[in-house]
Motif scaffolding. Structure first.
Motif, PDB file in Angstrom:
ATOM      1  N   PHE A   1       9.959  -1.280   1.247  1.00  0.00           N
ATOM      2  CA  PHE A   1       9.144  -0.167   2.415  1.00  0.00           C
ATOM      3  C   PHE A   1       8.965   0.061   2.524  1.00  0.00           C
ATOM      4  CE2 PHE A   1       5.768  -2.217   5.836  1.00  0.00           C
ATOM      5  CZ  PHE A   1       4.970  -0.965   5.641  1.00  0.00           C
TER       6      PHE A   1
ATOM      7  N   ILE B   1       5.034   5.527  -0.548  1.00  0.00           N
ATOM      8  CA  ILE B   1       4.313   4.312   0.289  1.00  0.00           C
ATOM      9  C   ILE B   1       2.799   3.597  -0.130  1.00  0.00           C
ATOM     10  CG2 ILE B   1       2.579   4.487   2.506  1.00  0.00           C
ATOM     11  CD1 ILE B   1       5.662   4.716   3.427  1.00  0.00           C
TER      12      ILE B   1
ATOM     13  N   ALA C   1      -3.312  -2.356  -0.115  1.00  0.00           N
ATOM     14  CA  ALA C   1      -2.456  -3.796   0.405  1.00  0.00           C
ATOM     15  C   ALA C   1      -3.695  -5.032   0.049  1.00  0.00           C
ATOM     16  CB  ALA C   1      -1.888  -4.402   1.916  1.00  0.00           C
TER      17      ALA C   1
ATOM     18  N   THR D   1       4.152  -0.239  -0.843  1.00  0.00           N
ATOM     19  CA  THR D   1       3.070  -1.367   0.229  1.00  0.00           C
ATOM     20  C   THR D   1       2.402  -2.202  -0.948  1.00  0.00           C
ATOM     21  OG1 THR D   1       1.791   0.676   1.805  1.00  0.00           O
ATOM     22  CG2 THR D   1       0.859  -0.605   1.521  1.00  0.00           C
ATOM     23  N   SER D   2       2.165  -1.682  -2.205  1.00  0.00           N
ATOM     24  CA  SER D   2       1.549  -2.286  -3.253  1.00  0.00           C
ATOM     25  C   SER D   2       2.239  -4.260  -3.403  1.00  0.00           C
ATOM     26  CB  SER D   2       0.824  -2.224  -3.993  1.00  0.00           C
ATOM     27  OG  SER D   2       2.097  -0.963  -5.115  1.00  0.00           O
TER      28      SER D   2
ATOM     29  N   GLN E   1      -2.830   2.141   3.927  1.00  0.00           N
ATOM     30  CA  GLN E   1      -1.866   1.074   3.636  1.00  0.00           C
ATOM     31  C   GLN E   1      -2.493   0.052   3.033  1.00  0.00           C
ATOM     32  OE1 GLN E   1       1.175   3.078   6.126  1.00  0.00           O
ATOM     33  NE2 GLN E   1       2.434   1.594   4.999  1.00  0.00           N
TER      34      GLN E   1
END
Length: 328
Positions: free
Chosen positions: A172, A132, A195, A136-137, A191
């Motif tokens: 994602f 995850i 980000a 997310t990145s 998350q």
């Protein structure tokens, strides 16, 4: 009385058997209520397996782009547009001196390995959190790069960049599906933090590019002659004469390093034979406008070739120019 008792006993046993059969056929709450199983009930294919497949495609694409970057080879754009090379060789194609596709290789490779590993395990909370975080990145970075593409490269597009963004977003959403929507809500704070860190890191790494662009716009740079240090080969001289005979033009700017590199490919003698159009003959400052010939050509970057009605952006090798111009 005995027969009646026997009938009641048989009915109870039947009801018990029917109840146990219903229980055995009902889906497990741990596998169908978003607890991270990620199974597709219709096809039996795990969302993590799809995530691994998408990661594999992304790994192949970024491997190709990494090869182009390290070997200084021009990209083959499926749409035929020269914007692919312009964008993939720009200052934004590297982060802290490291080719951006190399980061993509590491990210997509990790997604592939984690997806394959998670699809074969029942308890996988730690691996799911790592996946995850990575996806997310990747989605955050793709969002940032799409913003750069729309602001710094207005009117240009790169099929490889758009494809990579689509793969990042797909990874994602697949990782979220595999983890379960109910469980993802518990990691929303993590998350958002990941980000935010990615956006801040990218903005900081590109700060020098933005400052150099703004300083170039604000600082007056007087015009100066560029000096060609390489010698011309007989082939370069013949090709330059041919390009001149067919009316081919090379548009550039005195401060453009890529324009100087293009002339260095031809060498000193051959570069003087080219029909070169300087777009800033009076110098460069925030109020300077391009030469009228460059404005009419609707240039999007430097250097730009105009050969037989074709507008070609970026540096070109002699063999490529020979093929484009019909030089035997």
């Amino acid at each position: 009385a005995g027969a009646r008792a026997l009938r009641i006993s048989n009915q109870g046993e039947a009801a018990k058997l029917h109840y146990e059969e219903d229980e055995s056929q009902s889906p497990s709450s741990s596998s169908s209520n978003g607890n991270g199983d990620g199974d597709d009930e219709a096809g039996g294919v795990s969302a993590y397996k799809w995530c691994a497949a998408v990661g594999g495609i992304g790994f192949l694409e970024t491997s190709y782009l990494t090869y182009l970057k390290l070997s200084n080879t021009e990209a083959i754009c499926p749409t035929g547009a020269p914007s692919c090379t312009t964008i993939l060789t720009s200052d934004y194609s590297s982060v802290l001196g490291i080719p951006l596709p190399l980061f993509g290789m590491l990210a997509y490779g990790s997604v592939t390995l984690l997806g394959l590993n998670l699809s074969s395990k029942e308890r996988r909370s730690v691996g799911e959190l790592i996946l995850i975080g990575i996806t997310t990145s990747m989605a955050a970075a793709s969002t940032y790069f799409l913003y750069i593409l729309s602001t710094e490269f207005n009117g240009e597009s790169c099929l490889y960049c758009l494809a990579s963004a689509a793969l990042s977003f797909s990874s994602f959403f697949l990782s979220v599906k595999g983890y379960g929507s109910g469980e993802v809500q518990k990691t929303l704070g993590l998350q958002l933090a990941v980000a935010s860190l990615v956006i801040i890191a990218l903005s900081a790494s590109y700060a020098d590019i933005h400052s150099s662009n703004s300083s170039r716009d604000e600082t007056e740079v007087p015009y100066f002659e560029t000096r060609i240090s390489t010698e011309s080969s007989p082939f370069a001289v013949s090709l330059a004469k041919h390009l001149h005979s067919i009316g081919a033009k090379l548009y550039g700017a005195f401060w453009c390093s890529h324009c100087l590199d293009q002339k260095e490919i031809f060498g000193g003698e051959a570069s003087k034979l080219l029909d070169y159009v300087e777009c800033f003959p009076d110098g460069m400052n925030k109020e300077t406008k391009m030469a009228e010939a460059c404005v009419d050509a609707k240039l999007k970057g430097f250097p730009t070739w105009s050969i037989k009605g074709q507008i070609l952006e970026g540096e070109k090798q002699l063999s490529e120019l020979a093929a484009l111009s019909g030089f035997n």
